[in-house]
Enzyme design. Structure first.
Site, PDB file in Angstrom:
ATOM      1  N   LYS A   1       0.859  -1.187   0.000  1.00 50.60           N
ATOM      2  CA  LYS A   1       0.000   0.000   0.000  1.00 50.60           C
ATOM      3  C   LYS A   1       0.883   1.220   0.000  1.00 50.60           C
ATOM      4  O   LYS A   1       2.012   1.189   0.496  1.00 50.60           O
ATOM      5  CB  LYS A   1      -0.879   0.022   1.246  1.00 50.60           C
TER       6      LYS A   1
ATOM      7  N   ASP B   1      -6.865   4.267  -4.590  1.00 51.23           N
ATOM      8  CA  ASP B   1      -7.456   4.051  -3.273  1.00 51.23           C
ATOM      9  C   ASP B   1      -8.172   5.364  -2.930  1.00 51.23           C
ATOM     10  O   ASP B   1      -8.525   6.118  -3.842  1.00 51.23           O
ATOM     11  CB  ASP B   1      -6.364   3.664  -2.257  1.00 51.23           C
TER      12      ASP B   1
ATOM     13  N   GLY C   1     -18.488   7.451  -1.842  1.00 47.16           N
ATOM     14  CA  GLY C   1     -17.443   7.652  -2.850  1.00 47.16           C
ATOM     15  C   GLY C   1     -17.552   6.596  -3.936  1.00 47.16           C
ATOM     16  O   GLY C   1     -18.646   6.084  -4.208  1.00 47.16           O
ATOM     17  N   ASN C   2     -16.433   6.218  -4.530  1.00 44.75           N
ATOM     18  CA  ASN C   2     -16.459   5.241  -5.629  1.00 44.75           C
ATOM     19  C   ASN C   2     -17.083   3.917  -5.177  1.00 44.75           C
ATOM     20  O   ASN C   2     -18.044   3.434  -5.784  1.00 44.75           O
ATOM     21  CB  ASN C   2     -15.039   5.036  -6.176  1.00 44.75           C
ATOM     22  N   ALA C   3     -16.552   3.331  -4.102  1.00 46.68           N
ATOM     23  CA  ALA C   3     -17.060   2.019  -3.664  1.00 46.68           C
ATOM     24  C   ALA C   3     -18.506   2.142  -3.209  1.00 46.68           C
ATOM     25  O   ALA C   3     -19.379   1.371  -3.647  1.00 46.68           O
ATOM     26  CB  ALA C   3     -16.183   1.469  -2.538  1.00 46.68           C
ATOM     27  N   GLY C   4     -18.804   3.116  -2.355  1.00 47.25           N
ATOM     28  CA  GLY C   4     -20.137   3.250  -1.773  1.00 47.25           C
ATOM     29  C   GLY C   4     -21.216   3.525  -2.810  1.00 47.25           C
ATOM     30  O   GLY C   4     -22.291   2.907  -2.770  1.00 47.25           O
TER      31      GLY C   4
HETATM   32  N1  GLU Z   1      -7.179   0.134  -3.134  1.00 50.57           N
HETATM   33  C1  GLU Z   1      -7.971  -1.020  -3.440  1.00 50.57           C
HETATM   34  C2  GLU Z   1      -8.031  -1.956  -2.258  1.00 50.57           C
HETATM   35  O1  GLU Z   1      -7.875  -1.549  -1.135  1.00 50.57           O
HETATM   36  C3  GLU Z   1      -7.548  -1.689  -4.735  1.00 50.57           C
HETATM   37  C4  GLU Z   1      -6.167  -2.256  -4.752  1.00 50.57           C
HETATM   38  C5  GLU Z   1      -5.727  -2.758  -6.124  1.00 50.57           C
HETATM   39  O2  GLU Z   1      -6.540  -2.810  -7.032  1.00 50.57           O
HETATM   40  O3  GLU Z   1      -4.550  -3.074  -6.232  1.00 50.57           O
HETATM   41  O4  GLU Z   1      -8.306  -3.115  -2.386  1.00 50.57           O
END
Ligand code: GLU
Length: 417
Positions: A107, A147, A221-224
């Site tokens: 990350k 992210d 946001g994107n996910a929600g």
């Molecule tokens: N940031 C996203 C996660 O927490 C995606 C990570 C990715 O696609 O590498 O899973």
């Protein structure tokens, strides 16, 4: 008075300990898994639009690569800390193993307030950060992705900077790219779509009919917002949603797409026509069947977990529920579909994007979505079977699957020299 924020890495280690106990993990392997393999901290000088120079702090933490190249997003947020990035990189490691992807976990993050920066300042910051970590990333080494508060444009800048340094285009160095640069169809909505598939499977197991079921989303946001739109398409009704500016409630239902358009226009979900205002705390206590935390860590703490009225918590965010809250939810019979399973749709489609880049393939959105569905439904039932077999929660079941696979890879590789 507000409680001090829990340390996310301490929470990740607590989860690891619980999994290690259930797995009867070799103590040496447990020790290996308690630490990231590599931590990078870089200083990022940026020329701001007014001529000043600001210096930002950036991180990339490569947690473990026993199962394949490091993989994980990059976050831009004022609250980024090294311990947060360490926790997120550990969760990526377990997540890729739960979904059976040939990746390790990593990350990245930069401590900054992207909402207060211009696009050109963001571009210069992104390019300088990429330069600083360029030796450590690459399609066979470590593949970043979006992210919190990073997006396809940020990935395009990383791709361009990395490729300029190499002297040729390297599309496989990042995922979540714009489609015009080799991004995958379906990547943008993948985290929300995957979480909706998990909700459908969990609802079957819990005998909760999705048609007419109510849900609340914390973090639009994107996910929600994708989660809400897709779950609405499965027949469920969103009764509350929030973002960093506040929340809205409507018993009759909030239209997911209209709410997103309102947020895009005004910058927030607040003030949505024919809705009542609710605070972020009230949102978590909404009377509903499914609660989806889709923002940051430490949202559901031990103190407030007793007030959760939902039957099911689906974690679109990473680390939203603390280990203390897990105990309370578990004893209250709330089913938690854990982050490393529920939000793995993002990295699953990142994997599909990477495969398409490496093999020069181009899949349709239908192909991508059906591969995502197969992969995440398989992961869901793998975790559910583990939880049932060991008599543990879905969280512990998922950790047992993820940590167990990484541990097995470490043992089989051995230690050299
Ligand atoms: N940031 C996203 C996660 O927490 C995606 C990570 C990715 O696609 O590498 O899973």
């Amino acid at each position: 008075m507000a409680m001090a924020k829990e340390n996310p890495f301490a929470n990740a280690l607590e989860q690891l300990k619980i999994a290690a106990e259930h797995l009867k993990l070799d103590p040496g392997v447990h020790e290996v898994l308690k630490r990231p393999k590599r931590i990078m901290e870089v200083s990022i000088p940026v020329r701001m639009d007014d001529g000043r120079t600001d210096v930002f702090v950036g991180y990339r933490v490569q947690y473990n690569d026993a199962r394949g190249p490091y993989k994980g997003g990059i976050r831009y947020h004022p609250g980024v800390t090294l311990d947060e990035v360490k926790a997120l990189s550990a969760w990526m490691t377990w997540k890729c193993a739960v979904a059976d992807l040939p990746f390790g976990g990593a990350k990245g993050g930069i401590v900054c307030d992207p909402k207060a920066m211009s696009p050109s300042e963001l571009e210069r910051m992104t390019r300088r950060y990429t330069t600083a970590i360029s030796e450590a990333i690459g399609p066979d080494k470590d593949i970043p992705a979006p992210d919190v508060y990073t997006n396809a444009q940020v990935m395009a800048w990383i791709l361009d900077t990395y490729s300029q340094l190499k002297g040729y285009m390297v599309p496989g160095v990042v995922t979540g790219k714009p489609i015009s640069l080799g991004g995958s169809l379906g990547r943008d909505s993948a985290t929300g779509r995957g979480a909706a598939f998990c909700t459908r499977e969990a609802a079957r197991v819990a005998k909760l009919p999705l048609k007419g079921a109510t849900f609340a989303v914390q973090g639009y946001g994107n996910a929600g917002s994708n989660y809400a739109t897709i779950l609405e398409g499965m027949g469920a009704r969103m009764v509350a949603a929030s973002d960093s500016s506040g929340g809205v409630f409507c018993k009759k239902g909030l239209d997911a797409r209209k709410l997103l358009r309102h947020k895009e226009k005004t910058g927030s979900v607040t003030g949505f026509p024919s809705s009542e205002e609710v605070s972020s705390e009230e949102l978590l206590e909404t009377e509903c069947d499914i609660l989806a935390p889709a923002a940051l860590e430490n949202t559901i703490t031990r103190e407030m977990a007793k007030d959760v009225k939902a039957r099911m918590v689906v974690e679109c965010a990473n680390g939203p529920t603390t280990p203390g809250a897990d105990e309370v939810l578990d004893s209250n019979g709330v089913m938690v579909v854990p982050d490393i399973l529920a939000n793995s749709g993002g990295v699953i489609v990142s994997y599909l994007e990477w495969v398409q880049n490496l093999d020069r393939l181009w899949w349709t959105v239908e192909e991508v979505n059906s591969k995502l569905e197969r992969k995440i439904v398989g992961a869901f039932h793998g975790v559910h079977a583990q939880a049932a077999k060991s008599g543990v929660s879905m969280r512990t079941g998922a950790l047992m699957v993820g940590v167990g696979k990484v541990a097995e890879a470490i043992k089989t590789l051995g230690i050299w020299p």
